[in-house]
Scaffold this active site. Structure first.
Site, mmCIF file in Angstrom:
data_model
loop_
_atom_site.group_PDB
_atom_site.id
_atom_site.type_symbol
_atom_site.label_atom_id
_atom_site.label_comp_id
_atom_site.label_asym_id
_atom_site.label_seq_id
_atom_site.Cartn_x
_atom_site.Cartn_y
_atom_site.Cartn_z
ATOM 1 N N GLY A 122 0.825 -1.352 0.110
ATOM 2 C CA GLY A 122 -0.041 -0.027 0.035
ATOM 3 C C GLY A 122 0.627 1.406 0.065
ATOM 4 O O GLY A 122 0.220 2.301 0.205
ATOM 5 N N TRP A 150 2.554 2.641 -2.178
ATOM 6 C CA TRP A 150 1.615 4.063 -3.608
ATOM 7 C C TRP A 150 0.476 4.101 -3.399
ATOM 8 O O TRP A 150 0.340 5.928 -3.403
ATOM 9 C CB TRP A 150 1.945 3.261 -4.719
ATOM 10 C CG TRP A 150 2.812 3.234 -5.703
ATOM 11 C CD1 TRP A 150 4.769 2.517 -4.784
ATOM 12 C CD2 TRP A 150 3.368 2.994 -7.170
ATOM 13 N NE1 TRP A 150 5.501 2.113 -5.648
ATOM 14 C CE2 TRP A 150 4.723 2.416 -7.117
ATOM 15 C CE3 TRP A 150 3.092 2.893 -8.141
ATOM 16 C CZ2 TRP A 150 5.711 2.181 -8.199
ATOM 17 C CZ3 TRP A 150 3.728 3.142 -8.905
ATOM 18 C CH2 TRP A 150 4.518 2.395 -9.306
ATOM 19 N N ASP A 202 -4.806 -5.473 -6.233
ATOM 20 C CA ASP A 202 -3.720 -6.201 -5.797
ATOM 21 C C ASP A 202 -4.570 -8.142 -5.749
ATOM 22 O O ASP A 202 -5.505 -8.387 -5.260
ATOM 23 C CB ASP A 202 -2.712 -6.003 -4.342
ATOM 24 C CG ASP A 202 -1.947 -6.933 -4.889
ATOM 25 O OD1 ASP A 202 -0.997 -5.836 -5.455
ATOM 26 O OD2 ASP A 202 -1.542 -8.291 -4.225
ATOM 27 N N ASP A 227 -6.888 -10.848 -9.501
ATOM 28 C CA ASP A 227 -6.104 -10.902 -10.158
ATOM 29 C C ASP A 227 -5.884 -10.507 -11.614
ATOM 30 O O ASP A 227 -6.823 -10.236 -12.384
ATOM 31 C CB ASP A 227 -5.486 -12.691 -10.839
ATOM 32 C CG ASP A 227 -5.040 -12.914 -11.833
ATOM 33 O OD1 ASP A 227 -4.392 -12.154 -11.918
ATOM 34 O OD2 ASP A 227 -4.726 -13.676 -11.686
ATOM 35 N N ASP A 247 2.244 -0.867 -10.672
ATOM 36 C CA ASP A 247 3.779 -1.728 -9.758
ATOM 37 C C ASP A 247 3.580 -2.928 -9.433
ATOM 38 O O ASP A 247 4.732 -3.812 -8.265
ATOM 39 C CB ASP A 247 4.139 -1.191 -8.039
ATOM 40 C CG ASP A 247 5.468 -1.322 -8.036
ATOM 41 O OD1 ASP A 247 7.056 -1.778 -9.003
ATOM 42 O OD2 ASP A 247 6.010 -0.797 -6.905
ATOM 43 N N LYS A 265 5.756 -0.548 -14.256
ATOM 44 C CA LYS A 265 7.551 -1.003 -13.556
ATOM 45 C C LYS A 265 7.800 -1.961 -14.807
ATOM 46 O O LYS A 265 6.687 -2.508 -14.974
ATOM 47 C CB LYS A 265 7.114 -1.938 -12.446
ATOM 48 C CG LYS A 265 8.512 -2.460 -11.717
ATOM 49 C CD LYS A 265 8.977 -2.599 -11.447
ATOM 50 C CE LYS A 265 8.021 -4.007 -10.262
ATOM 51 N NZ LYS A 265 8.836 -3.970 -8.095
HETATM 52 C C1 LIG Z 1 5.858 -4.550 -5.820
HETATM 53 S S1 LIG Z 1 4.323 -5.264 -5.304
HETATM 54 C C2 LIG Z 1 3.919 -3.499 -5.103
HETATM 55 C C3 LIG Z 1 4.261 -2.626 -4.058
HETATM 56 C C4 LIG Z 1 3.609 -1.069 -3.863
HETATM 57 N N1 LIG Z 1 3.737 -0.212 -5.343
HETATM 58 C C5 LIG Z 1 3.591 -0.585 -2.832
HETATM 59 O O1 LIG Z 1 3.713 0.874 -2.690
HETATM 60 O O2 LIG Z 1 3.919 -0.879 -1.257
HETATM 61 C C6 LIG Z 1 3.668 -5.995 -6.364
HETATM 62 C C7 LIG Z 1 2.534 -6.170 -5.976
HETATM 63 O O3 LIG Z 1 1.862 -7.105 -7.184
HETATM 64 C C8 LIG Z 1 1.423 -7.554 -6.989
HETATM 65 N N2 LIG Z 1 0.829 -8.285 -8.341
HETATM 66 C C9 LIG Z 1 1.540 -9.290 -9.434
HETATM 67 N N3 LIG Z 1 0.814 -9.799 -10.424
HETATM 68 C C10 LIG Z 1 -0.738 -9.173 -9.498
HETATM 69 C C11 LIG Z 1 -2.080 -9.245 -10.250
HETATM 70 N N4 LIG Z 1 -1.901 -10.590 -11.837
HETATM 71 N N5 LIG Z 1 -2.726 -8.713 -10.313
HETATM 72 C C12 LIG Z 1 -3.009 -7.847 -9.498
HETATM 73 N N6 LIG Z 1 -1.646 -8.354 -8.699
HETATM 74 C C13 LIG Z 1 -0.394 -8.082 -9.298
HETATM 75 C C14 LIG Z 1 1.434 -8.443 -6.248
HETATM 76 O O4 LIG Z 1 0.187 -9.263 -4.960
HETATM 77 C C15 LIG Z 1 2.460 -7.548 -5.427
HETATM 78 O O5 LIG Z 1 1.955 -6.740 -4.066
#
Ligand SMILES: C[S@@+](CC[C@H](N)C(=O)[O-])C[C@H]1O[C@@H](n2cnc3c(N)ncnc32)[C@H](O)[C@@H]1O
Length: 266
Positions: free
Chosen positions: A89, A91, A117, A133, A157, A197
């Site tokens: 969370g 961002w 997420d 998802d 991200d 990203k």
């Molecule tokens: C690097 S973290 C994000 C950090 C976030 N921006 C923050 O500031 O806290 C990457 C996130 O992408 C999510 N993610 C990966 N694949 C996903 C998908 N198919 N659908 C939704 N979220 C996804 C992961 O669950 C993870 O929580």
């Protein structure tokens, strides 16, 4: 722990590097893998991790979007923001603070932050968060329903868990970025911003071309908070040209436009 308030201000842009001089070393305890020891050591010695704890952010990732926004100024007061892959969370915390900050006229703006997420996220005041998802069928329609209108910023991200294979990880992240970009093409207001990203590597060229066709400027940036040993970088596409060319590049342009000559040829 103090509350995350720094996001509302654009002051204090120090990277945080060099704030701790003493390196903490972690002993290899019985049962702890070397990779866990190295991860723990890196966390304990990372100035951004310490700073996030001090400033009340849920993770060091918060500083990446703070630094990107300090440079490109897309989290403006009143903006409507979609945050894809928002857990835990950081961002969202930054976005909530900035889109609800005082506007130029001195009045408090009412922005909107919608996060999704795969994982549950502890509630963040001022943000609406859903477990989803984003790669499943119909995910973009669900986001559009929750949003109920256009957005000014779509940021992603999202990153899949590492497979340990660089090429596979790269292709996975390209798929996530493409899905995020498609949503951006559908919901962004003209002039809107897309931030995502990406991992450095070859397969993103097509995506970059598609972004250049739909946005006035496309920058590839590695903010100081992004670890230098990581191949991640961020694409910041500003000045969305509007839906007219959203399908350009796949041969299904929605409607002809006088301005289509502006777009670089694919
Ligand atoms: C690097 S973290 C994000 C950090 C976030 N921006 C923050 O500031 O806290 C990457 C996130 O992408 C999510 N993610 C990966 N694949 C996903 C998908 N198919 N659908 C939704 N979220 C996804 C992961 O669950 C993870 O929580």
């Amino acid at each position: 722990m103090s509350k995350a308030t720094g996001g509302g201000s654009r002051a204090g842009k120090t990277s945080g590097r060099g704030q701790r001089d003493l390196k903490v070393r972690v002993k290899t305890a019985k049962g702890r893998k070397l990779s866990s020891k190295l991860w723990l050591e890196r966390q304990l010695n990372d100035p951004y991790v310490a700073r996030a704890r001090r400033e009340g952010y849920r993770g060091r990732a918060a500083y990446k979007i703070l630094e990107l926004d300090d440079k490109y100024r897309f989290l403006t007061p009143g903006a409507r923001v979609v945050d894809l892959g928002c857990a835990p969370g950081g961002w969202c915390q930054v976005a909530v603070a900035r889109v609800n900050a005082l506007g130029e006229t001195g009045g408090k703006a009412q922005g909107r932050v919608l996060g999704v997420d795969l994982q549950e996220v502890d509630p963040i005041a001022g943000a609406e968060i859903h477990v989803l998802d984003f790669l499943e069928d119909g995910a973009d329609d669900r986001v559009k329903d929750w949003l109920g209108g256009p957005a000014d910023v779509v940021m992603s991200d999202m990153a899949a868990a590492s497979s340990g294979h660089k090429g596979t990880d790269h292709l996975r992240i390209v798929a996530l970025v493409e899905a995020a970009a498609q949503l951006a093409f559908d919901v962004l207001e003209p002039g809107g911003t897309f931030v995502a990203k990406v991992l450095a590597g070859g397969a993103e060229a097509e995506m970059q071309t598609m972004l250049k066709q739909n946005f006035d400027k496309v920058a590839n940036v590695k903010p100081p908070a992004s670890r230098s040993d990581s191949s991640e970088k961020f694409v910041v596409a500003t000045g969305f040209r509007g839906r007219r060319s959203s399908a350009a590049g796949d041969g299904q342009e929605e409607e002809p436009s006088d301005e289509s000559d502006d777009a670089p040829s694919p």
